[in-house]
Structure formats: C-alpha cells, structure tokens
Design a protein around this motif. Structure first.
Motif, PDB file in Angstrom:
ATOM      1  N   GLY A  12       0.815  -1.222   0.000  1.00 23.47           N
ATOM      2  CA  GLY A  12       0.000   0.000   0.000  1.00 23.47           C
ATOM      3  C   GLY A  12       0.841   1.261   0.000  1.00 23.47           C
ATOM      4  O   GLY A  12       2.051   1.229  -0.284  1.00 23.47           O
ATOM      5  N   ARG A  36       1.525   0.589  -4.807  1.00 23.36           N
ATOM      6  CA  ARG A  36       0.206   0.223  -4.268  1.00 23.36           C
ATOM      7  C   ARG A  36      -0.450  -0.916  -5.083  1.00 23.36           C
ATOM      8  O   ARG A  36      -1.649  -0.899  -5.325  1.00 23.36           O
ATOM      9  CB  ARG A  36      -0.709   1.452  -4.207  1.00 23.36           C
ATOM     10  CG  ARG A  36      -0.170   2.566  -3.309  1.00 23.36           C
ATOM     11  CD  ARG A  36      -1.086   3.758  -3.215  1.00 23.36           C
ATOM     12  NE  ARG A  36      -2.371   3.421  -2.685  1.00 23.36           N
ATOM     13  CZ  ARG A  36      -3.501   3.377  -3.397  1.00 23.36           C
ATOM     14  NH1 ARG A  36      -3.483   3.647  -4.682  1.00 23.36           N
ATOM     15  NH2 ARG A  36      -4.629   3.067  -2.818  1.00 23.36           N
ATOM     16  N   GLN A  47      -3.700  11.652  -2.672  1.00 21.01           N
ATOM     17  CA  GLN A  47      -3.015  11.756  -1.373  1.00 21.01           C
ATOM     18  C   GLN A  47      -1.532  11.384  -1.493  1.00 21.01           C
ATOM     19  O   GLN A  47      -0.671  12.029  -0.903  1.00 21.01           O
ATOM     20  CB  GLN A  47      -3.739  10.826  -0.385  1.00 21.01           C
ATOM     21  CG  GLN A  47      -3.094  10.670   0.955  1.00 21.01           C
ATOM     22  CD  GLN A  47      -2.716   9.228   1.198  1.00 21.01           C
ATOM     23  OE1 GLN A  47      -1.539   8.900   1.283  1.00 21.01           O
ATOM     24  NE2 GLN A  47      -3.695   8.331   1.279  1.00 21.01           N
ATOM     25  N   PHE A 125      -8.777   4.631   7.638  1.00 22.00           N
ATOM     26  CA  PHE A 125      -7.513   4.061   7.141  1.00 22.00           C
ATOM     27  C   PHE A 125      -6.349   5.046   7.198  1.00 22.00           C
ATOM     28  O   PHE A 125      -5.398   4.947   6.434  1.00 22.00           O
ATOM     29  CB  PHE A 125      -7.657   3.517   5.701  1.00 22.00           C
ATOM     30  CG  PHE A 125      -8.895   2.716   5.491  1.00 22.00           C
ATOM     31  CD1 PHE A 125      -9.089   1.537   6.203  1.00 22.00           C
ATOM     32  CD2 PHE A 125      -9.891   3.133   4.621  1.00 22.00           C
ATOM     33  CE1 PHE A 125     -10.248   0.789   6.044  1.00 22.00           C
ATOM     34  CE2 PHE A 125     -11.052   2.400   4.451  1.00 22.00           C
ATOM     35  CZ  PHE A 125     -11.227   1.217   5.165  1.00 22.00           C
TER      36      PHE A 125
HETATM   37  N1  LIG Z   1      -7.578   4.442  13.079  1.00 23.05           N
HETATM   38  C1  LIG Z   1      -6.280   4.720  12.909  1.00 23.05           C
HETATM   39  N2  LIG Z   1      -5.594   5.333  13.898  1.00 23.05           N
HETATM   40  C2  LIG Z   1      -4.267   5.611  13.741  1.00 23.05           C
HETATM   41  N3  LIG Z   1      -3.566   5.343  12.641  1.00 23.05           N
HETATM   42  C3  LIG Z   1      -4.195   4.726  11.637  1.00 23.05           C
HETATM   43  C4  LIG Z   1      -5.589   4.382  11.719  1.00 23.05           C
HETATM   44  N4  LIG Z   1      -5.946   3.760  10.569  1.00 23.05           N
HETATM   45  C5  LIG Z   1      -4.827   3.716   9.800  1.00 23.05           C
HETATM   46  N5  LIG Z   1      -3.773   4.287  10.427  1.00 23.05           N
HETATM   47  C6  LIG Z   1      -2.390   4.426   9.905  1.00 23.05           C
HETATM   48  O1  LIG Z   1      -2.448   4.923   8.591  1.00 23.05           O
HETATM   49  C7  LIG Z   1      -1.439   4.324   7.765  1.00 23.05           C
HETATM   50  C8  LIG Z   1      -2.144   3.725   6.550  1.00 23.05           C
HETATM   51  O2  LIG Z   1      -1.238   3.145   5.667  1.00 23.05           O
HETATM   52  P1  LIG Z   1      -1.668   2.537   4.218  1.00 23.05           P
HETATM   53  O3  LIG Z   1      -0.513   1.860   3.584  1.00 23.05           O
HETATM   54  O4  LIG Z   1      -2.919   1.739   4.384  1.00 23.05           O
HETATM   55  O5  LIG Z   1      -1.866   3.805   3.467  1.00 23.05           O
HETATM   56  P2  LIG Z   1      -2.793   4.512   2.451  1.00 23.05           P
HETATM   57  O6  LIG Z   1      -1.899   5.291   1.608  1.00 23.05           O
HETATM   58  O7  LIG Z   1      -3.908   5.186   3.140  1.00 23.05           O
HETATM   59  O8  LIG Z   1      -3.525   3.454   1.747  1.00 23.05           O
HETATM   60  P3  LIG Z   1      -3.309   2.754   0.477  1.00 23.05           P
HETATM   61  O9  LIG Z   1      -2.835   1.490   0.998  1.00 23.05           O
HETATM   62  O10 LIG Z   1      -4.654   2.811  -0.122  1.00 23.05           O
HETATM   63  O11 LIG Z   1      -2.294   3.406  -0.319  1.00 23.05           O
HETATM   64  C9  LIG Z   1      -0.707   3.349   8.665  1.00 23.05           C
HETATM   65  O12 LIG Z   1       0.452   3.964   9.192  1.00 23.05           O
HETATM   66  C10 LIG Z   1      -1.700   3.089   9.808  1.00 23.05           C
HETATM   67  O13 LIG Z   1      -1.098   2.788  11.058  1.00 23.05           O
END
Ligand SMILES: Nc1ncnc2c1ncn2[C@@H]1O[C@H](COP(=O)(O)OP(=O)(O)OP(=O)(O)O)[C@@H](O)[C@H]1O
Length: 345
Positions: A12, A36, A47, A125
């Motif tokens: 991701g 990703r 983002q 997320f």
């Molecule tokens: N409820 C929450 N409280 C605190 N931190 C969160 C919460 N939900 C997600 N996170 C943090 O957000 C980050 C998400 O990472 P991820 O790789 O899923 O990123 P993304 O860029 O949003 O998603 P994608 O995978 O779609 O690119 C991680 O560091 C995770 O710990």
C-alpha cells in the motif's frame, strides 16, 4: 539508487511514504515500482501525489513519474530544507498521511519548520488528527524534537477541506526509547464528533461505548462541529496510561449503523486493554521510522500487522538497522530496532 518494490507485503501507500521520508533523511535516491499494487485502484492517488510533492519541496528533489495513477516513481533529493510550507491534498485524501512522508527528516533538520496541511484530517484508514496530536507526537517529543500540531478545521471524507498546522523545532540527534510497560491506565474517555449530521449519531455511539467500557460521566463528550466543509462523524476512545495515550477510532459511514461503528472501536480497545501492552497496532507501524532514524528503541505491542512488517522491510533497505519481532509467551510482541554499527563497534 535503492529499488523499492511497491507490491511487497501490505503493498500500500505506506511503502511509498516511508521511502520518501528515509530518502530525504539519508539523501539516498530511490525508484519504486508497482506502487500500491495490492490496492483496488493501484498507483499514485491524490493523497500519495501530495506526499510526493511535499517531499519534493522539502528536499528540492528531482522527481520522475509523479502522475495520477502512475505505478513507478524515481525520487532524488538534494538535501532537507526546513522552512514554511503549505501543502494541500486537493481532495479528502488524508493530510496526516502526507505528514508521514516529510516529518521524519525535518525532526533533525538545520532549522525550524512550520507546515500547514490541508485535506482530510479525520479519514478512515489513516491516523485521525487526535491520534497524531495525542498518541504519535508525544512519542516524537520523547525523542528530542519539539513538535506540536494545531487543528484549524476538521475535514472528513468525502468533502475534505480540513486544515492543521505543525510546528517543528528539531534536535541534533533523535534519542530512541524503550517502551515495554504500560503502567496503570489512569483514564479512559470517549468523544463522538459530528459535522453537519444529527446529534443522535454521536449519542448512540457513546451509549455503546459506555455499555462495554467503564467510563465516568465526565469522560464522555459529544462534539458538534460547524466549521467542517462537509458532513462527517468520528468516535474516539482514548486510553491514557502512565506510558502512553492510545486512541482508537471509528468513522461513521452511510449505511453503517452508529452502533456498529462504535462496537468496532470497543473491540479494538478491549483487545489492547486485555493485552496489557503500551503500544497498539497502528502506533507500532508508525514508531518504526523514527526509532530506526534514532538507531535504537524497543517496545511491546500486539501481534504486528502486515503494515508493521512491511514497514520494517522498507526501512532496512535504507538504514543499517535490524528490526526484530520477538513473540512472547503471553501473546504480545517485543519489537526492537538496533543499529548494525553498534553491534560491530
Ligand atoms: N484508526 C487509525 N488510527 C491511527 N492510525 C491509523 C488508523 N488507521 C490507519 N492508520 C495508519 O495509517 C497508515 C495507513 O497506511 P496505508 O498503507 O494503508 O496507506 P494509504 O496510503 O492510506 O492506503 P493505500 O494502501 O490505499 O495506499 C498506517 O500507518 C496506519 O497505522
């Protein structure tokens, strides 16, 4: 030039943000492919592009391939340039995730930085603003730098339009820490926030939390915000212990009953409380980059997520550190970061 596989493990956006942060901090360029790859809509979303532009500005970097949907990117920073910046995700994409890409190098930069970040501040997320402010940044301050965050206006998915400011006074070198015990839980509190939505949503969420977690009356609050551009709802449960404040959150979504949103928060908090560990699952993945930059640190946590293991893998491509996962008999894990140089010195 480091080659990063964006499909590794979790596959991701975190792989990209960690690579940007560590590329800036170490001055090492990288190319990432299959960005990703494990997501439904792979490639750079708004983002992630905002994170790339922010890192490009902070590092006066040469960037090849930064386009919406792109699966490959090369990033070559010139240095780390503290100062005043304003970054806008331009959608409801999470602005706290943009911060993940640029905060680590600025913690030891040669001057102060003021960041204005605009976009989503309370996104599913992603770390909601309260988690950033009350859970993550206190850990960073423990390592030496002075960092504060101030929310100007919340922004919820899908309208976005939130804004917060981050002030960073760096230190010369980050100090790692050991966080092995939680100590006593001193206070649990819950807050349900609604923007442009009926108050009963928040009240129903708090009623569920109260049924399952022991909370005093003055530890429950309904907050109705009027300055958010769009509608939204978040319910948070804060567990304040001697060592750390952990925040668990749920996000209201159309078609999902408020009770269900709150029950998911209860489940996460209960797992954390029962495990008697200081560090929850999300904080665990987020602590690895700063501790690796410090060159050492240890903490006890829940069984690590794929995010955490993936992050450890990416970090070890940039830094001469070992990150180990030690499963304990009680089901908890001790995660330790150590510098490979210390071992051989
Ligand atoms: N409820 C929450 N409280 C605190 N931190 C969160 C919460 N939900 C997600 N996170 C943090 O957000 C980050 C998400 O990472 P991820 O790789 O899923 O990123 P993304 O860029 O949003 O998603 P994608 O995978 O779609 O690119 C991680 O560091 C995770 O710990």
């Amino acid at each position: 030039m480091i080659q990063i596989d964006g499909a590794y493990g979790e596959g991701g956006g975190q792989i990209l943000r960690t690579a940007l942060a560590l590329s800036l901090a170490t001055g090492t360029p990288f190319t990432i492919t299959r960005i990703r790859a494990n997501r439904n809509r792979p490639g750079l979303m708004r983002q992630h592009l905002a994170a790339v532009s922010a890192a490009t500005a902070v590092g006066h970097a040469r960037t090849i391939g930064a386009a919406l949907g792109a699966g490959r990117l090369t990033f070559q920073p010139e240095g780390v340039y503290p100062g005043r910046y304003r970054f806008d995700v331009g959608s409801a994409g999470s602005a706290t995730l943009v911060l993940q890409a640029i905060l680590p190098p600025l913690l030891t930069a040669e001057g102060d930085t003021r960041l204005i970040l605009e976009g989503g501040t309370h996104n599913p997320f992603a770390p909601p603003f309260d988690f950033l402010d009350r859970t993550f940044l206190p850990m960073i301050r423990r390592m030496g730098p002075e960092v504060t965050a101030t929310l100007a206006r919340p922004g919820f998915f899908p309208a976005g339009g939130g804004r917060f400011q981050v002030d960073i006074r760096p230190c010369l070198r980050l100090n790692g820490f050991d966080l092995l015990q939680r100590g006593s839980v001193n206070r649990c509190s819950a807050a349900a926030v609604t923007a442009k939505l009926p108050r009963h949503i928040a009240e129903r969420e708090l009623a569920v939390i109260r049924r399952h977690i022991t909370l005093k009356d003055d530890c429950l609050s309904v907050i109705e915000v009027s300055d958010s551009p769009g509608p939204g709802n978040i319910v948070t449960l804060a567990v304040e212990s001697d060592a750390v404040t952990e925040i668990f959150s749920g996000f209201g979504r159309r078609g999902v009953p408020a009770e269900k949103v709150a029950m998911a928060v209860v489940a996460e908090a209960r797992e954390y409380l029962a495990a008697d560990v200081p560090v929850g699952r999300r904080l665990a993945d987020q602590l690895l980059v700063p501790l690796a930059l410090a060159g050492r640190g240890r903490f006890r946590t829940l069984p690590p997520s794929r995010h955490t293991r993936t992050n450890a893998h990416v970090i070890q491509q940039f830094l001469e550190v070992d990150i180990t996962f030690d499963a304990k008999a009680d089901g908890s894990y001790e995660i330790a970061v150590s510098s490979r140089h210390d071992a051989t010195d």
